[in-house]
Write a protein that holds these residues in place. Structure first.
Motif, PDB file in Angstrom:
ATOM      1  N   GLY A 137       0.798  -1.225   0.000  1.00 44.78           N
ATOM      2  CA  GLY A 137       0.000   0.000   0.000  1.00 44.78           C
ATOM      3  C   GLY A 137       0.827   1.270   0.000  1.00 44.78           C
ATOM      4  N   ALA A 138       2.134   1.159  -0.141  1.00 48.31           N
ATOM      5  CA  ALA A 138       3.049   2.305  -0.214  1.00 48.31           C
ATOM      6  C   ALA A 138       3.173   3.052   1.106  1.00 48.31           C
ATOM      7  CB  ALA A 138       2.627   3.279  -1.325  1.00 48.31           C
ATOM      8  N   ALA A 139       2.784   2.411   2.215  1.00 51.35           N
ATOM      9  CA  ALA A 139       2.994   3.031   3.519  1.00 51.35           C
ATOM     10  C   ALA A 139       4.445   2.830   3.950  1.00 51.35           C
ATOM     11  CB  ALA A 139       2.047   2.418   4.555  1.00 51.35           C
ATOM     12  N   THR A 140       4.914   3.689   4.857  1.00 52.36           N
ATOM     13  CA  THR A 140       6.242   3.537   5.454  1.00 52.36           C
ATOM     14  C   THR A 140       6.087   2.790   6.775  1.00 52.36           C
ATOM     15  OG1 THR A 140       7.026   5.598   4.471  1.00 52.36           O
ATOM     16  CG2 THR A 140       8.238   4.756   6.368  1.00 52.36           C
ATOM     17  N   ILE A 141       6.833   1.701   6.940  1.00 51.01           N
ATOM     18  CA  ILE A 141       6.742   0.900   8.154  1.00 51.01           C
ATOM     19  C   ILE A 141       7.658   1.490   9.224  1.00 51.01           C
ATOM     20  CG2 ILE A 141       7.116  -1.365   9.180  1.00 51.01           C
ATOM     21  CD1 ILE A 141       4.852  -1.435   7.232  1.00 51.01           C
ATOM     22  N   ILE A 142       7.093   1.713  10.410  1.00 49.43           N
ATOM     23  CA  ILE A 142       7.885   2.075  11.586  1.00 49.43           C
ATOM     24  C   ILE A 142       7.739   0.955  12.601  1.00 49.43           C
ATOM     25  CG2 ILE A 142       8.048   3.615  13.577  1.00 49.43           C
ATOM     26  CD1 ILE A 142       7.340   5.927  11.826  1.00 49.43           C
ATOM     27  N   GLN A 143       8.851   0.354  12.996  1.00 50.75           N
ATOM     28  CA  GLN A 143       8.789  -0.710  13.993  1.00 50.75           C
ATOM     29  C   GLN A 143       8.581  -0.109  15.386  1.00 50.75           C
ATOM     30  OE1 GLN A 143       9.870  -4.181  11.462  1.00 50.75           O
ATOM     31  NE2 GLN A 143       8.440  -3.589  13.022  1.00 50.75           N
ATOM     32  N   SER A 144       8.041  -0.920  16.284  1.00 54.71           N
ATOM     33  CA  SER A 144       7.697  -0.414  17.613  1.00 54.71           C
ATOM     34  C   SER A 144       8.910   0.139  18.353  1.00 54.71           C
ATOM     35  CB  SER A 144       7.039  -1.523  18.435  1.00 54.71           C
ATOM     36  OG  SER A 144       7.802  -2.730  18.371  1.00 54.71           O
ATOM     37  N   HIS A 145      10.104  -0.451  18.150  1.00 53.68           N
ATOM     38  CA  HIS A 145      11.283   0.055  18.862  1.00 53.68           C
ATOM     39  C   HIS A 145      11.765   1.400  18.300  1.00 53.68           C
ATOM     40  CE1 HIS A 145      13.465  -1.723  15.419  1.00 53.68           C
ATOM     41  NE2 HIS A 145      14.436  -0.875  15.730  1.00 53.68           N
ATOM     42  N   GLU A 146      11.275   1.774  17.109  1.00 49.49           N
ATOM     43  CA  GLU A 146      11.657   3.052  16.506  1.00 49.49           C
ATOM     44  C   GLU A 146      10.665   4.169  16.810  1.00 49.49           C
ATOM     45  OE1 GLU A 146      13.609   1.429  12.342  1.00 49.49           O
ATOM     46  OE2 GLU A 146      11.429   1.557  12.477  1.00 49.49           O
ATOM     47  N   ALA A 147       9.548   3.819  17.458  1.00 48.08           N
ATOM     48  CA  ALA A 147       8.426   4.751  17.572  1.00 48.08           C
ATOM     49  C   ALA A 147       8.777   6.047  18.283  1.00 48.08           C
ATOM     50  CB  ALA A 147       7.266   4.068  18.295  1.00 48.08           C
ATOM     51  N   SER A 148       9.548   5.970  19.367  1.00 52.74           N
ATOM     52  CA  SER A 148       9.830   7.176  20.149  1.00 52.74           C
ATOM     53  C   SER A 148      10.596   8.220  19.355  1.00 52.74           C
ATOM     54  CB  SER A 148      10.613   6.808  21.417  1.00 52.74           C
ATOM     55  OG  SER A 148      11.849   6.201  21.081  1.00 52.74           O
TER      56      SER A 148
END
Length: 302
Positions: free
Chosen positions: A171-182
């Motif tokens: 869907g062309a979204a950018t994935i942010i992993q949970s450890h990168e969220a902050s």
């Protein structure tokens, strides 16, 4: 010398990854006309091998629908596992799933409103739960909202994690992993981007407690705190299964009030989100993930 525990973990992860690849190949080799039968088979196998989760689902359902008979609860549990299998199949064939998405007029009007906010560089939170076609919904968000950021829980198996994220990027979204969220989420909000969050799991002792379908439940604070801090409206969205179709539902936007007391406003925002989620789950209980110990922080372990 290799640690025996580390060696066992490596072997387990290799088996898990091989299983994911085998499942991917199985789905791709199954004609679309036969995938409903495949989903029913997979759901039955999953129920058999995850009996502890079936017990959790039955407990949760009896908590919310106390008037239901055991036979009615069993029927819903079957639907829950079927929906889970359908999500997995849709993730393997994301283009096929996206072709089955229907956007009715009310949802289209809400999508247009969100797009207008984003064009004005105002961030929007696209919030949902583990309901209906939530995996495909993340891809719909990426398709409809340019620059969409998808917050994803990182799997411990890194190869499985990378494989799943490649599928989600359809869907062309950018994935942010949970450890990168902050680090990554504040940057996304400051840029006025849409952020897709699946936000219905237990928030633990540090979460905020509001009513969820008649019982107090703990939620992670992220949806409400980010909304208030960055002035980001919350769009509560769902992708409802109706036969082969996936119907987009978008509730009226929840606007944060920066002039209100912070704690009271966070509670209000989460209560509104919880209410929208609860109403959808009550209407279509077979499409929500009841296998999660949703109320463990408020009613104890079970």
């Amino acid at each position: 010398m290799m640690n025996p525990g580390s060696s066992l973990k490596t072997i387990r992860h290799a088996i898990e990854y091989a299983g994911v690849l085998l499942f991917y190949a199985l789905v791709r080799l199954t004609p679309p006309s036969q995938r409903d039968q495949l989903a029913r088979l997979l759901a039955a196998l999953a129920r058999f091998f995850t009996r502890s989760r079936v017990r959790v689902a039955r407990y949760n359902l009896q908590l919310v629908f106390s008037e239901s008979t055991p036979a009615e609860v069993t029927q819903v549990v079957r639907g829950v596992y079927l929906n889970l299998a359908q999500n997995a199949i849709d993730l393997v064939d994301p283009y096929g799933a996206l072709r089955r998405v229907d956007v009715p007029p009310h949802a289209r009007a809400q999508v247009d409103r969100i797009q207008a906010l984003l064009a004005a560089k105002r961030p929007v939170i696209i919030a949902t739960g583990h309901f209906g076609g939530w995996e495909t919904l993340g891809q719909v968000a990426g398709r409809e909202f340019r620059g969409c950021v998808f917050l994803a829980l990182e799997q411990s198996n890194k190869r499985v994690n990378r494989f799943l994220n490649r599928l989600r990027l359809t869907g062309a979204a950018t994935i942010i992993q949970s450890h990168e969220a902050s680090r990554a989420l504040p940057k996304a909000f400051k840029q006025g981007l849409p952020v897709y969050m699946v936000a219905d799991q237990d928030g633990g002792n540090e979460g905020i407690v509001v009513d969820f379908m008649g019982t107090p439940a703990s939620y992670h604070r992220g949806v409400a705190t980010f909304s208030l801090h960055y002035g980001a409206p919350i769009a509560v969205v769902f992708l409802l299964r109706q036969g082969r179709k996936l119907i987009l539902h978008v509730a009226d936007l929840i606007e944060p009030d920066p002039a209100s007391d912070r704690n009271a406003e966070v509670t209000r925002l989460m209560s509104l989100y919880s209410d929208r989620l609860g109403r959808m789950v009550r209407s279509h209980p077979e499409q929500w993930l009841w296998t999660h110990r949703r109320w463990k922080s408020t009613i104890g372990k079970y």
